[in-house]
Each structure stands twice: as structure tokens, then as C-alpha cells.
Design a protein around this motif. Sequence first.
Motif, PDB file in Angstrom:
ATOM      1  N   MET A 257     -84.518   9.572 -15.094  1.00  0.00           N
ATOM      2  CA  MET A 257     -85.621  10.241 -14.410  1.00  0.00           C
ATOM      3  C   MET A 257     -86.365   9.267 -13.504  1.00  0.00           C
ATOM      4  O   MET A 257     -86.738   9.598 -12.373  1.00  0.00           O
ATOM      5  CB  MET A 257     -86.605  10.841 -15.431  1.00  0.00           C
ATOM      6  CG  MET A 257     -85.980  11.736 -16.466  1.00  0.00           C
ATOM      7  SD  MET A 257     -85.157  13.178 -15.742  1.00  0.00           S
ATOM      8  CE  MET A 257     -84.632  14.032 -17.222  1.00  0.00           C
ATOM      9  N   VAL A 258     -86.595   8.064 -14.011  1.00  0.00           N
ATOM     10  CA  VAL A 258     -87.271   7.025 -13.226  1.00  0.00           C
ATOM     11  C   VAL A 258     -86.420   6.644 -12.017  1.00  0.00           C
ATOM     12  O   VAL A 258     -86.928   6.477 -10.905  1.00  0.00           O
ATOM     13  CB  VAL A 258     -87.550   5.788 -14.098  1.00  0.00           C
ATOM     14  CG1 VAL A 258     -88.272   4.714 -13.288  1.00  0.00           C
ATOM     15  CG2 VAL A 258     -88.369   6.152 -15.329  1.00  0.00           C
TER      16      VAL A 258
ATOM     17  N   GLN B 201     -84.181   8.512 -10.511  1.00  0.00           N
ATOM     18  CA  GLN B 201     -84.184   9.614  -9.543  1.00  0.00           C
ATOM     19  C   GLN B 201     -85.379   9.477  -8.604  1.00  0.00           C
ATOM     20  O   GLN B 201     -85.256   9.623  -7.382  1.00  0.00           O
ATOM     21  CB  GLN B 201     -84.252  10.960 -10.261  1.00  0.00           C
ATOM     22  CG  GLN B 201     -84.327  12.148  -9.295  1.00  0.00           C
ATOM     23  CD  GLN B 201     -84.986  13.371  -9.902  1.00  0.00           C
ATOM     24  OE1 GLN B 201     -85.713  13.251 -10.883  1.00  0.00           O
ATOM     25  NE2 GLN B 201     -84.756  14.521  -9.328  1.00  0.00           N
ATOM     26  N   LYS B 202     -86.541   9.185  -9.149  1.00  0.00           N
ATOM     27  CA  LYS B 202     -87.758   9.028  -8.357  1.00  0.00           C
ATOM     28  C   LYS B 202     -87.636   7.838  -7.400  1.00  0.00           C
ATOM     29  O   LYS B 202     -87.949   7.937  -6.211  1.00  0.00           O
ATOM     30  CB  LYS B 202     -88.953   8.832  -9.279  1.00  0.00           C
ATOM     31  CG  LYS B 202     -90.274   8.539  -8.553  1.00  0.00           C
ATOM     32  CD  LYS B 202     -91.391   8.326  -9.554  1.00  0.00           C
ATOM     33  CE  LYS B 202     -92.727   8.077  -8.848  1.00  0.00           C
ATOM     34  NZ  LYS B 202     -92.731   6.810  -8.069  1.00  0.00           N
ATOM     35  N   ARG B 203     -87.172   6.710  -7.931  1.00  0.00           N
ATOM     36  CA  ARG B 203     -87.101   5.492  -7.123  1.00  0.00           C
ATOM     37  C   ARG B 203     -86.095   5.612  -5.976  1.00  0.00           C
ATOM     38  O   ARG B 203     -86.312   5.082  -4.889  1.00  0.00           O
ATOM     39  CB  ARG B 203     -86.746   4.304  -8.012  1.00  0.00           C
ATOM     40  CG  ARG B 203     -87.777   3.983  -9.071  1.00  0.00           C
ATOM     41  CD  ARG B 203     -87.384   2.781  -9.891  1.00  0.00           C
ATOM     42  NE  ARG B 203     -87.365   1.570  -9.079  1.00  0.00           N
ATOM     43  CZ  ARG B 203     -86.944   0.381  -9.521  1.00  0.00           C
ATOM     44  NH1 ARG B 203     -86.492   0.267 -10.757  1.00  0.00           N
ATOM     45  NH2 ARG B 203     -86.968  -0.667  -8.726  1.00  0.00           N
TER      46      ARG B 203
ATOM     47  N   GLU C 237     -85.299   8.395  -4.574  1.00  0.00           N
ATOM     48  CA  GLU C 237     -85.694   9.552  -3.762  1.00  0.00           C
ATOM     49  C   GLU C 237     -84.563  10.575  -3.651  1.00  0.00           C
ATOM     50  O   GLU C 237     -84.233  11.064  -2.577  1.00  0.00           O
ATOM     51  CB  GLU C 237     -86.150   9.093  -2.373  1.00  0.00           C
ATOM     52  CG  GLU C 237     -87.361   8.167  -2.420  1.00  0.00           C
ATOM     53  CD  GLU C 237     -87.813   7.725  -1.034  1.00  0.00           C
ATOM     54  OE1 GLU C 237     -87.101   7.987  -0.046  1.00  0.00           O
ATOM     55  OE2 GLU C 237     -88.893   7.115  -0.938  1.00  0.00           O
TER      56      GLU C 237
ATOM     57  N   LEU D 129     -84.787  17.104  -5.970  1.00  0.00           N
ATOM     58  CA  LEU D 129     -85.505  17.606  -7.138  1.00  0.00           C
ATOM     59  C   LEU D 129     -84.632  18.486  -8.024  1.00  0.00           C
ATOM     60  O   LEU D 129     -84.925  18.672  -9.204  1.00  0.00           O
ATOM     61  CB  LEU D 129     -86.743  18.399  -6.693  1.00  0.00           C
ATOM     62  CG  LEU D 129     -87.823  17.594  -5.955  1.00  0.00           C
ATOM     63  CD1 LEU D 129     -88.978  18.510  -5.570  1.00  0.00           C
ATOM     64  CD2 LEU D 129     -88.316  16.430  -6.811  1.00  0.00           C
TER      65      LEU D 129
ATOM     66  N   TYR E 195     -89.717  -3.000 -11.070  1.00  0.00           N
ATOM     67  CA  TYR E 195     -90.510  -1.801 -10.805  1.00  0.00           C
ATOM     68  C   TYR E 195     -91.757  -1.870 -11.673  1.00  0.00           C
ATOM     69  O   TYR E 195     -91.667  -1.885 -12.902  1.00  0.00           O
ATOM     70  CB  TYR E 195     -89.676  -0.569 -11.154  1.00  0.00           C
ATOM     71  CG  TYR E 195     -90.329   0.748 -10.855  1.00  0.00           C
ATOM     72  CD1 TYR E 195     -90.759   1.061  -9.569  1.00  0.00           C
ATOM     73  CD2 TYR E 195     -90.482   1.708 -11.851  1.00  0.00           C
ATOM     74  CE1 TYR E 195     -91.326   2.300  -9.287  1.00  0.00           C
ATOM     75  CE2 TYR E 195     -91.035   2.950 -11.580  1.00  0.00           C
ATOM     76  CZ  TYR E 195     -91.456   3.237 -10.296  1.00  0.00           C
ATOM     77  OH  TYR E 195     -92.009   4.456 -10.017  1.00  0.00           O
TER      78      TYR E 195
ATOM     79  N   GLU F 157     -94.602   0.203 -11.508  1.00  0.00           N
ATOM     80  CA  GLU F 157     -95.436   1.403 -11.629  1.00  0.00           C
ATOM     81  C   GLU F 157     -95.421   1.878 -13.083  1.00  0.00           C
ATOM     82  O   GLU F 157     -94.433   2.411 -13.563  1.00  0.00           O
ATOM     83  CB  GLU F 157     -94.905   2.517 -10.719  1.00  0.00           C
ATOM     84  CG  GLU F 157     -95.210   2.303  -9.260  1.00  0.00           C
ATOM     85  CD  GLU F 157     -94.900   3.550  -8.442  1.00  0.00           C
ATOM     86  OE1 GLU F 157     -94.979   4.655  -9.002  1.00  0.00           O
ATOM     87  OE2 GLU F 157     -94.573   3.406  -7.267  1.00  0.00           O
TER      88      GLU F 157
END
Length: 323
Positions: A72-73, A75-77, A79, A82, A314, A316
Motif C-alpha cells: 500500500m505504501v 502504491q502511494k510512493r 503514484e 487507485l 521514506y 513520511e
Amino acid sequence: MSCKLEDIEIEALSFCIPDTSSGKAVKEQTASDLAFQAALKMLETDNIVPEEVGAIIFLSSTPDYRSPATAMVLQKRLELPLDLIAFDVNSSGNAFNQGIQIGHSLLNSSNSRYVLILYGETPSKRIYFDDKESKSLRDYGAAILIGGSESGKSMQLDFFTNSKSWDAILVKGGGYKNAKPQGEELPYSNLNDPGTLHLDKNRVEDFQIQAFENLGVLSKIKTPGIHFISNFNVKLLNELTSNPVTVKFLKSELSNEYAGATPQIQLQDLINTSKEHKLNLLSINYGEGLLASCLSFEIKSNILNFSLKSNLAYLEGDISHDL
């Protein structure tokens, strides 16, 4: 178990290690950080459109968190879309073959063009090593991009599992099995303990011998022009093949350093040095469980592949190596 992976092709490969002399990740760096750098370089250089990636899998025994899934992390990084399928698999030594098998299932059950397989390990952050051999294990992250084959290419994958020896490779700490209650209002202890790697070398070697025989490796490596990649013990492989001169071991000494990523390192070395247009390969790997697999496949020798070094992390949110 034997299965045929139809209409599949490896499109690109990438590998990333920490930029340190020890091979250990820096303090804040995780396995997903290394896999992220490998994937980013591969996707950007190959001009992959994010919307064409339908699934991302992260295979590791040292994920960022106990929950949620590290995929999940990532996927966000990266981009990615969805509507992407994203999940983790607890797999280390057998991640290369197992990742391709799972990726194939997702690719052929969806309308996506690509599946992104990421895997990595940071044993330096999780394990208090018992022995000299284990201390040589290095941290890494890797990426594989697979897509459908227009020419109808297929792969053959065979599995051998001996769960009677499930505890031959074992890390007790970090999970709930050995958590100890501290009272009704206090949390359980041991949940944040990374634990110690327990490795029964004799049972692991016995398993490798059984896997070699049950997977029919000896007959498969007699195929003319076959290249052999593996994370098995090199000395044992030489004994099992009887005539190792006929088998091409590629930098197999790395088996003691990068564990589950050894086959991909060997494959990328082969791609970069071979003059053959197409390469026929046999990938035999083993991992915790105990599980072994043998993957027969063909790959073009001109596909994109990258070897990187990075200390980027990372930052965040909190980073945890709990299991």
C-alpha cells in the motif's frame, strides 16, 4: 505440484542495495525503500504509464509494518492507479519464483498490461545473528516487471514443500505466537522484539537434497544451452550435479550474501554478458517453510535491467520493522 504459466514475459529487471561498505541499510532505510528505488528506475526508464500497471506485490519477511501491507505504501510512493490490486506476501528465499507465479495469476485474471513484483529484505535490522554465515547476509530490494506475451511464451513451475521442517529456518520474535501477557491493561511483551534467526543447517541441507531430487533438476539441466540460477548451497549443487562443468553457475558465491535475490543477480549478470539473443533458464530456489521451486523459462537478453545503490529513505510517518 506443477503448473504452466502461459502467455507471460519478463519485461524488465532492477536491483538496489544500500550505498554502504557493509551492505547494511542505513538507520531509517527499509526493504521497501530499496525496492522502491529499483522499481522507480525501471518504470521511468522503460516509460511505463502508471495506468498500465494493474497490480503490485511486495514479497518480504521484513516488511515496514505488521499492518498495513507495505504494498500500500509502495502504491502511494510510485503514484500507481487507485484501482490497483496491492498486497504483501511473507516470502524471502523463494521470492523470485513465487513472485512470478503470483504475478502471472493476477496478470491473466485482469485486463492490465503489466504486473509489478517487488521484493526485498533488511536482515540487518531484524535479526540478531547466531553464526558467521548469517552475518554475511546483506540488505536489498528488487523489482520485476512482467507482461503478457504476444508470441505465446510460457513458463513451467514446479513446487516441493516439506512443512515437517517448518522450523528449520525460524525467527520467533515479532509475532503473536510467543507474545506474553503483562496484565489486563498492559500490552503484550515481545511484539517489538526482532528475534534471532534460528537456522538448522543440517535439516536445510537435507531439504535441498530432497528438493533437487523431487523437482527433477538433474534431468532438466541436461537441456542443451540451459543456464542455471539458484540460491542453493553452491558446494552442494556441485556434488548433486556430479559434473558441474556442464552447468553454468553465475556468480553463485553471492548465495551467501543476498539470499532470495541471488537468482535475479545471476540473471542480470548473464543478460549483461551473454551474446545469445535468447536465454533458456532454470531457476531453482528454496526458502522458509521449507519450500523449494523450479522455474523453467526463456528471456530476451536485451531487456532493460538495472543495478543501483541508494541510501534514500521514506520519512513520511513512523517506520517500523515489526512483523
